[in-house]
Write a protein that holds these residues in place. Structure first.
Motif, mmCIF file in Angstrom:
data_model
loop_
_atom_site.group_PDB
_atom_site.id
_atom_site.type_symbol
_atom_site.label_atom_id
_atom_site.label_comp_id
_atom_site.label_asym_id
_atom_site.label_seq_id
_atom_site.Cartn_x
_atom_site.Cartn_y
_atom_site.Cartn_z
ATOM 1 N N SER A 114 0.846 -1.195 0.000
ATOM 2 C CA SER A 114 0.000 0.000 0.000
ATOM 3 C C SER A 114 0.875 1.236 0.000
ATOM 4 C CB SER A 114 -0.918 0.004 1.235
ATOM 5 O OG SER A 114 -0.163 -0.085 2.434
ATOM 6 N N GLY A 174 -3.922 7.376 -5.233
ATOM 7 C CA GLY A 174 -4.837 6.305 -5.608
ATOM 8 C C GLY A 174 -5.003 6.205 -7.107
ATOM 9 N N GLY A 203 -8.162 3.078 -3.805
ATOM 10 C CA GLY A 203 -7.810 4.320 -3.128
ATOM 11 C C GLY A 203 -8.557 5.511 -3.722
ATOM 12 N N ASP A 252 -7.617 -2.416 -3.340
ATOM 13 C CA ASP A 252 -8.291 -1.150 -3.054
ATOM 14 C C ASP A 252 -7.728 -0.103 -3.993
ATOM 15 O OD1 ASP A 252 -9.329 1.247 -2.022
ATOM 16 O OD2 ASP A 252 -9.225 0.538 0.048
ATOM 17 N N GLY A 295 -4.106 6.012 -0.875
ATOM 18 C CA GLY A 295 -3.391 5.327 -1.933
ATOM 19 C C GLY A 295 -3.984 3.960 -2.243
ATOM 20 N N ALA A 296 -3.501 3.365 -3.312
ATOM 21 C CA ALA A 296 -3.971 2.051 -3.731
ATOM 22 C C ALA A 296 -3.312 0.953 -2.910
ATOM 23 C CB ALA A 296 -3.688 1.841 -5.212
#
Length: 216
Positions: A136, A141, A186, A184, A191-192
């Motif tokens: 992560s 994101g 994000g 995810d 963030g992703a």
């Protein structure tokens, strides 16, 4: 083989550090050289070393330490999650390095695009011969330019943070019988999160002992 690859990573990283330090000194930037070495020490001592000691896996220790130094040079802190637990030994270092390395590189670049503090978190867990990782970051994101025209969802194969290795990481994980997926996307200041599952890349510690793969 894992130990040999770990030593190769360490040697390569040490050579890079010497090159940077020597270049700064040759340019008369002694103060910058000292600051660079202090930063490396801070990264390994404060962020990476404690969690890596708990991992006890030589290849992952060396690989993540090298990635942490590279991230620090871009103003990003790479951290290993306290919940990480690796009981076995890596016996497919090239596959692990390619998959995990691309996810980390993409996350670091994404973090650079975000606000401070900039960080990347890595969690690692193994079960039998399988390694599962999540990466992560503090970047913006996957949104906007990462969402293909005509769709409302981000494409997990889109270029994440300018990284270009995600398709390769997916291909290798699939060949192993696993996968890489976007957990995810994000956005809105988050963030992703990318995850990877890699079967067959670990060897149980007991097998490593019996085959001479780990020394005490």
């Amino acid at each position: 083989a894992a130990m040999t690859n770990a030593l190769r990573v360490q040697r390569h990283e040490f050579a890079n550090r010497l090159h940077v330090t020597a270049g700064l000194i040759d340019a008369g930037r002694v103060g910058d050289a000292r600051a660079y070495l202090d930063e490396i020490r801070d990264v390994t001592d404060e962020e990476i070393a404690p969690a890596l000691k708990e991992l006890g896996e030589p290849f992952l220790e060396s690989f993540l330490e090298a990635k942490a130094v590279h991230a620090a040079e871009r103003g990003v802190r790479l951290r290993v999650g306290e919940d990480s637990l690796v009981l076995g030994m890596v016996h497919s270092p090239e596959d692990v390095a390619t998959v995990l390395g691309n996810l980390i590189d993409n996350a670091v670049t994404a973090a650079v695009r975000g606000d401070e503090p900039r960080w990347v978190d890595v969690e690692l867990l193994d079960e039998a011969d399988t390694l599962v990782v999540s990466v992560s970051d503090s970047g913006p994101g996957m949104a906007g330019d990462d969402i293909p025209a005509g769709t409302s969802e981000p494409d997990p194969d889109a270029v994440h943070g300018r990284g270009i290795g995600l398709p390769l990481a997916r291909e290798i994980a699939a060949r192993l019988g696993g996968r890489v997926w976007l957990a995810d996307a994000g956005g809105d200041g988050a963030g992703a999160i990318f995850c990877a599952r890699m079967p067959g890349v670990m060897r149980p510690a007991s097998a490593s002992h019996s085959e001479g793969g780990r020394t005490s």
